[in-house]
Design a protein around this motif. Structure first.
Motif, short mmCIF file in Angstrom:
data_model
loop_
_atom_site.label_atom_id
_atom_site.label_comp_id
_atom_site.label_asym_id
_atom_site.label_seq_id
_atom_site.Cartn_x
_atom_site.Cartn_y
_atom_site.Cartn_z
N PHE A 34 4.49 12.42 -5.45
CA PHE A 34 3.29 13.02 -4.84
C PHE A 34 2.36 13.63 -5.87
O PHE A 34 1.79 14.70 -5.66
N ASN A 53 1.23 2.83 -7.14
CA ASN A 53 2.03 3.73 -6.32
C ASN A 53 3.52 3.48 -6.56
O ASN A 53 4.03 2.42 -6.25
N ASP A 55 5.72 5.86 -5.37
CA ASP A 55 6.38 6.65 -4.33
C ASP A 55 6.84 5.76 -3.18
O ASP A 55 6.34 4.64 -3.01
N GLU A 57 6.27 6.71 -0.17
CA GLU A 57 5.25 6.98 0.85
C GLU A 57 3.94 6.30 0.47
O GLU A 57 3.65 6.14 -0.71
N HIS A 59 -0.07 5.98 -0.26
CA HIS A 59 -1.09 6.87 -0.82
C HIS A 59 -2.41 6.12 -0.90
O HIS A 59 -2.46 4.89 -0.80
N CYS A 93 -5.77 11.90 -2.82
CA CYS A 93 -5.14 10.99 -1.87
C CYS A 93 -5.61 11.46 -0.50
O CYS A 93 -5.39 12.61 -0.13
N SER A 94 -6.28 10.60 0.25
CA SER A 94 -6.82 11.03 1.55
C SER A 94 -5.71 11.28 2.57
O SER A 94 -5.93 11.97 3.56
N ILE A 95 -4.52 10.76 2.32
CA ILE A 95 -3.38 11.01 3.21
C ILE A 95 -2.73 12.35 2.87
O ILE A 95 -2.27 13.07 3.74
N HIS A 96 -2.70 12.67 1.56
CA HIS A 96 -2.08 13.90 1.07
C HIS A 96 -3.10 14.63 0.19
O HIS A 96 -3.07 14.51 -1.04
N SER A 98 -3.50 17.38 -1.06
CA SER A 98 -3.07 18.28 -2.14
C SER A 98 -2.89 17.52 -3.46
O SER A 98 -2.80 18.13 -4.52
N MET A 99 -2.87 16.20 -3.38
CA MET A 99 -2.79 15.36 -4.59
C MET A 99 -4.21 15.15 -5.11
O MET A 99 -5.07 14.67 -4.36
N HIS A 100 -4.45 15.50 -6.37
CA HIS A 100 -5.79 15.30 -6.91
C HIS A 100 -5.73 14.93 -8.39
O HIS A 100 -4.74 15.22 -9.07
#
Length: 107
Positions: A34, A53, A55, A57, A59, A93-96, A98-100
């Motif tokens: 993440f 990616n 992960d 999940e 992203h 990440c528009s899904i998460h 907090s990831m930048h």
């Protein structure tokens, strides 16, 4: 027997074309645990950055200024974007959210 033109007797080695993937590695961002790594990447204008990616999940890579946006990327998927102009491009990440990360593009 005379030597054939262009033959030195040494085995053929890698050519300069094999250097290209090494140079491209400097324009790569990995998504793992993440997080974008590296979090900040500097490239020259005209350079292409590729995100991969790693992960489990999905992203995305979405510029905060709207200049680029990847589709959802599953495990192992990649997204590339060419930066034509100099500037600082923040993304999330528009899904998460907090990831930048940031791409700094130099002239």
């Amino acid at each position: 027997m005379p030597a054939m033109p262009g033959m030195s007797g040494a085995p053929a080695g890698p050519t300069s074309a094999t250097d290209a993937p090494v140079a491209a590695a400097g324009d790569a961002v990995t998504i793992d645990n993440f997080a974008f790594a590296p979090a900040t990447l500097t490239v020259r204008a005209g350079g292409t950055v590729t995100w991969t990616n790693r992960d489990e999940e999905p992203h995305t890579v979405a510029a905060t200024d709207g200049s680029f946006h990847s589709p959802g990327m599953g495990t192992g998927a990649t997204y590339s974007h060419t930066f034509a102009t100099a500037g600082k491009f923040d993304y999330v990440c528009s899904i998460h959210p907090s990831m930048h990360g940031t791409v700094v593009v130099t002239p």
